[in-house]
Scaffold this active site. Structure first.
Site, PDB file in Angstrom:
ATOM      1  CB  CYS A  19      -0.906   0.016   1.225  1.00  0.00           C
ATOM      2  SG  CYS A  19      -2.097  -1.335   1.301  1.00  0.00           S
ATOM      3  CG  ASP A 424      29.360  26.562  22.659  1.00  0.00           C
ATOM      4  OD1 ASP A 424      30.319  27.209  22.214  1.00  0.00           O
ATOM      5  OD2 ASP A 424      28.484  27.054  23.393  1.00  0.00           O
ATOM      6  CG  ASP A 626      26.556  27.193  20.022  1.00  0.00           C
ATOM      7  OD1 ASP A 626      27.695  27.646  19.791  1.00  0.00           O
ATOM      8  OD2 ASP A 626      26.113  27.013  21.160  1.00  0.00           O
TER       9      ASP A 626
END
Length: 735
Positions: A19, A424, A626
């Site tokens: 399907c 970071d 960032d």
């Protein structure tokens, strides 16, 4: 220029991978459709299309022409599961009720009960019972198969319909021949009826299992209360929680869930926010503090003003992220999709080949029809279609309960290839909230006077260092000194005017520029920076009056997380701070490699350099600066305390500001991909082994073959097995 949009569609009536393949082919042929991803487990599709060439309406009409229901909307796993389970129950029990007497008639002679009815009546009764099952309980299966045939398509229902109708039609022919000629041709009415019953049982078990697979969404949705109390015109009025709007005042009684995000206006509640933060202890709130929709009030009444409700609330966004993730495919599924797209035609060909070989070598053997029917029934592409999406559904849901939002199967697969993790520093390895770590008053000034002057000047500052100095004054309870004409010098500090003269607060460069005498104090400044702290100097009327050390605290779990990751991956830290400050944080966190004095626009370049060196990079960050680096990484991970921009850019969102989510993310991805590979292996191996046995490959040598009923049971079990194997992910322990 092309105007590409994405459309999310809920689809009704999908039964198998065939399907999904039909819908993807149909939409792929529609002009303007760039990409289509159909997910069998969530009963949904995501369609990327050029709105200048086609429209949402045309996409929905195309799906409906293919024989499926379609409506615009994000995947609604709970509603789809409820509908599927309800339909499965409604069809199975009548089929079982007719199958029991059918099997009693068919199997009675085999177990020594003798013929329950006379031979003629027995055959007619079996035909009626099997017909009731086939054309009653199995009506939806046959109807879908015929609808597919009219569109020159095929799916799993096609194979079931062909197998059962072949068994029923052959049996009718044999029954008529037996009645007319007094023969004893074998009848397969019991096979036709039991095939449908077993398939309906399999779909019932599958629906129940898939309902358990959606527990993550269900548990999140259940956090939303149905009713809440609003204060309108000074009167308490009970309203639907969904009707809450920003600006409304809502009152929350003990033990009630909070209906929306907001800020406390009256009262001092203790709120259980474990659903979001993982913190088991209630959080004490004061007027002005934020509260989160879905969290649980403790033992006191309080009033809050709504700031975000409905789709804009934190909880709604988490639910949307999890739903979005569960609708995305993993690249490993591509092979299964390609096989599923041609699977049904191949099975039809194999059934025809089985018939031809039996007619050629053993035309009179009554195993012939049984083998053809078994091939049609046992070949199930459902397991192929469910292998990947159910594992993603459960795996991403399990991760979400740990506060880790993984945005889809493609992200899961990339996570397992990561060999380099970049953190970071500020707000990620550290708390991101600077604190004054030391105060030194100079040239006859008292410490209290210094803090009053500097804290007063910084009272309106939005800079992290300025906020740290203002917070120091507030924590000490020192009244602020008056400072006028405050002027910010971005990147350096600020200048103002006080009763004592011209006030200069900032780094050494600013004070030297403003001719503040630093002679004799250089050693103290260097001691502060050598400790890894930022030195903030204060000068008044040309002389140095004070020195502050400012530093960010390393997260307590940082060293443990870094140590765990370094067992299998390279770990590095990126910081915009001075080398000394970055070195101190790296040492405390246990990071061996770090890059300091990196400007925001250089972070992306640094990520690119690690990738060019051959690494597969995960970048973990939180701040707006960032976002480019998160987007450039193979896997961007945003810490939940971060900005909305970082969260939108990231592939993974850690809802809780806890770095232990990073190794948990790798564990969740590894387990999920392992289960996906197990599922795919089972789905392929099942069909490779089962089809030849069903065709009669073992019959000449060993006399072994499969009855259609065993084939139906095996087919149903294959799909249930894949779903149950995926559900094992709910038991994964995140250590």
């Amino acid at each position: 220029m092309a105007q590409t949009e994405e459309l999310q569609v809920n689809i009704d009536g999908m039964h198998c991978a065939g399907c999904a393949a039909n819908i993807e082919r149909g939409l792929g042929a529609l002009a303007g459709v760039a990409e289509c991803r159909v997910n069998l487990a969530t009963r949904s599709a995501v369609v990327a299309y050029d709105r200048d060439e086609t429209s949402a309406g045309a996409i929905l009409r195309t799906i409906e022409k293919l024989g499926y229901g379609a409506r615009v909307g994000a995947p609604d796993v709970l509603t789809a599961n409820r509908k599927e389970l309800s339909a499965a129950i409604r069809r199975f029990w009548p089929a079982l009720g007719l199958s029991l007497p059918l099997m009693a008639l068919a199997m009675g002679p085999m177990v020594g009960l003798g013929g329950i009815l006379a031979p003629a009546a027995d055959g007619i009764a079996q035909a009626l019972l099997a017909g009731g099952i086939l054309f009653g309980a199995g009506r939806a299966i046959l109807g879908d198969a015929f609808a597919q045939a009219r569109r020159r398509a095929a799916n799993m229902n096609t194979l079931i319909a062909l197998g059962t109708l072949t068994a029923y039609g052959w049996s009718l022919y044999a029954l008529i021949a037996n009645l007319a000629k007094g023969g004893a041709e074998p009848l397969f009415f019991d096979s036709a009826g039991m095939i449908i019953t077993l398939i309906l049982l399999g779909r019932l078990l599958e629906a129940k299992s898939k309902g358990r697979a959606g527990e993550a969404i269900r548990s999140l949705v259940q956090l939303q209360p149905a009713k809440t109390t609003a204060i309108i015109g000074g009167t308490e009025v009970e309203i639907d929680a969904a009707a809450a709007q920003p600006g409304m005042l809502l009152r929350v009684r003990p033990g009630e869930r909070i209906a929306a995000d907001g800020r406390v206006v009256e009262g001092t509640p203790a709120v259980d926010e474990s659903m979001l933060t993982g913190e088991s202890l209630p959080v004490e709130k004061q007027p002005g503090d934020a509260v989160i929709g879905g969290s649980l009030n403790g033992h006191s009444v309080f009033t809050f003003q709504v700031t975000a409700a409905g789709a804009d609330s934190v909880l709604a966004k988490i639910i949307a992220l999890v739903s979005e993730a569960q609708g995305k495919k993993a690249p490993v599924q591509k092979l299964a999709d390609r096989v599923a797209a041609v699977f049904v035609p191949i099975v039809l060909g194999l059934a025809a080949l089985t018939l031809a070989l039996w007619l050629l070598f053993a035309p009179g053997n009554d195993v012939m029809m049984r083998s053809v029917i078994s091939v049609l029934i046992i070949a199930c592409p459902c397991a192929l279609g469910l292998a990947t999406p159910t594992a993603i559904l459960v795996g991403t849901g399990r991760a979400a309960r740990e506060g880790i939002i993984i945005r889809g199967g493609d992200v899961l697969e990339r996570i397992t290839t990561v060999d380099t993790v970049l953190f970071d520093k500020t707000g990620t390895l550290t708390h991101g909230e600077l604190q004054a770590t030391g105060v030194t008053a100079l040239n006859g000034y008292r410490e209290e006077e210094l803090i009053a002057l500097v804290g007063g000047a910084e009272s309106m500052s939005e800079h992290p260092i300025g906020r740290a100095l203002a917070r120091l004054r507030e924590e000490r309870g020192i009244p602020p000194a008056e400072v006028r004409k405050v002027e910010a010098r971005p990147g350096f500090g600020l200048i103002g005017q006080s009763e004592g003269g011209r006030l200069v607060i900032g780094n050494q460069a600013l004070l030297e520029q403003e001719n503040v005498a630093l002679a004799g104090h250089q050693e103290a400044i260097e001691r502060t920076t050598a400790a890894g702290h930022t030195a903030v100097l204060a000068g008044l009327d040309g002389k140095l009056i004070g020195l502050f050390g400012i530093a960010d605290r390393v997260r307590p779990e940082a060293a443990e997380v870094v140590r765990e990751l370094q067992k299998t991956k390279q770990v590095a830290m990126i910081s915009g701070d001075t080398r000394r400050t970055a070195e101190k944080v790296a040492r405390l966190a246990g990071v061996e490699h770090f890059e300091a004095e990196i400007k925001p626009d250089q972070k992306r370049l640094l990520v690119d350099s690690y990738r060019r060196a051959g690494g597969t990079v995960a970048m973990v960050g939180d701040g707006i600066n960032d976002a480019p680096a998160l987007a450039a990484a193979d896997v961007g991970v945003a810490v939940g305390s971060g900005t909305d921009v970082a969260v939108e850019t990231a592939d993974v969102v850690l809802v809780r500001p806890d770095l232990r989510g990073v190794p948990k993310m790798f564990l969740a991805a590894a387990w999920t991909m392992r289960v996906i590979r197990q599922n795919l292996f089972w789905a392929f191996a099942y069909n490779v082994l089962a089809i030849p046995i069903a065709a009669g490959a073992l019959y000449p040598a060993f006399g072994l073959t499969l009855t259609p009923m065993i084939a139906a049971a095996a087919m149903a079990f294959s799909s249930v097995f894949v779903v149950l194997n995926s559900l094992r992910l709910n038991r994964v322990r995140f250590r």
